[in-house]
Write a protein that holds these residues in place. Sequence first.
Motif, PDB file in Angstrom:
ATOM      1  N   ASP A 245      44.326  15.161  37.059  1.00 15.91           N
ATOM      2  CA  ASP A 245      44.656  14.386  35.137  1.00 15.91           C
ATOM      3  C   ASP A 245      45.679  14.598  34.901  1.00 15.91           C
ATOM      4  O   ASP A 245      47.021  14.681  34.212  1.00 15.91           O
ATOM      5  CB  ASP A 245      44.076  13.185  34.829  1.00 15.91           C
TER       6      ASP A 245
ATOM      7  N   SER B  53      39.790  10.234  34.956  1.00 15.87           N
ATOM      8  CA  SER B  53      38.470  10.027  35.936  1.00 15.87           C
ATOM      9  C   SER B  53      37.690  10.410  35.653  1.00 15.87           C
ATOM     10  O   SER B  53      37.117  11.245  34.605  1.00 15.87           O
ATOM     11  CB  SER B  53      39.312  11.146  36.840  1.00 15.87           C
TER      12      SER B  53
ATOM     13  N   THR C  78      34.579  13.708  39.348  1.00 15.94           N
ATOM     14  CA  THR C  78      35.179  14.509  38.885  1.00 15.94           C
ATOM     15  C   THR C  78      34.821  16.000  39.419  1.00 15.94           C
ATOM     16  O   THR C  78      34.827  17.449  40.347  1.00 15.94           O
ATOM     17  CB  THR C  78      35.269  14.457  37.609  1.00 15.94           C
TER      18      THR C  78
ATOM     19  N   ASP D   1      39.609  15.861  34.454  1.00 12.04           N
ATOM     20  CA  ASP D   1      40.114  15.943  35.189  1.00 12.04           C
ATOM     21  C   ASP D   1      41.454  16.547  35.630  1.00 12.04           C
ATOM     22  O   ASP D   1      42.373  16.889  35.206  1.00 12.04           O
ATOM     23  CB  ASP D   1      39.670  14.750  36.440  1.00 12.04           C
TER      24      ASP D   1
END
Length: 332
Positions: A243, A318, A323, A240
């Motif tokens: 992230d 995630s 996502t 993601d």
Amino acid sequence: MSVVAKGSTVLVTGANGYIAGHVCDQLLQAGYKVRGTVRSHEKGKWMYELFDKKYGSGQFEAVEVPDMVADGAFDSAVKGVSGICHVASVLSFSNKADEVIPPVVKGTLSVLTSATKEAGIKSFVLTSSSTAALMPVPNKEIIVTKDSWNDESVKQAYESKDPDGFVVYGASKSEGERALWKAVKQTNPPFQVASVLPNLNIGEILRPGGAMSASTGSWVPKLFQGDKEPLYFPPQWYIDVQDTARLHVAALIDPSCNGERIFGFAKPYYWNEILEILRKNFPQKQFPGDINLDKDLSKAPNEDAEALLQKHFGKTWSGLEETVLRNLAQLV
């Protein structure tokens, strides 16, 4: 203990890009001010509108750096900052090595050189790529270590008569990151240095109307709109994009990241998984049938990255479905 004090200013290069925009967003969310470089003020307008609304005016500013390979290109931009995230790169996917690799290397060294002239800088983070360490090969187990480099792509980029643009891109990320670590070893700069190597970035698109032009973030929206082109890219690991940005923040502020390569590999995906998510959440739409069952079997040292997410953000990776759905928010 944070290497870069909250409230201080962090420079983000190429700030209007897909990943860099999220790096700016996560830094602002974490309590830092952000100065972002853009090629022209026009490219930064949407960022003022977004970030002023979310965080208040004066927290974000955009400065022009028209050419990152020009001598002293970042000398002015680094004035007064405490940290740097160098995200800007060459994303033309040209198959001409000389048009891609040297500018990436020179741009990286240019930012690093400017950083050494500014006494207040405490930390420097480079956005590298999974392709600096390997190229995805479907159904082949590849063991990635922190010492892995994508030598094969560098060789192909320079020796093949007609190399693939994705191969040249991988070569540029490999050579750019290696140039950074070589310079750090030679000069021993007075600030910490880390690199973040994310794999395929998907997820929320910050720029209004940017769903179809957000680098790899456009692949799922294109598939949603009926374009099958993304299906021809080999399966990889995903991450993601938020992230990825969080890993940049952690790498910037955490002293344990000094000298580290941080692998942003969440989990392997294959295209049939994404098609299944689309069919489940949008039953009214027609999507392509399942394709081949190729998978990415590579193994990556992603434990440190996962631990950093947990330590600084109270979460780990995630999930793929959440996502993908965030990736489509502008279209549904």
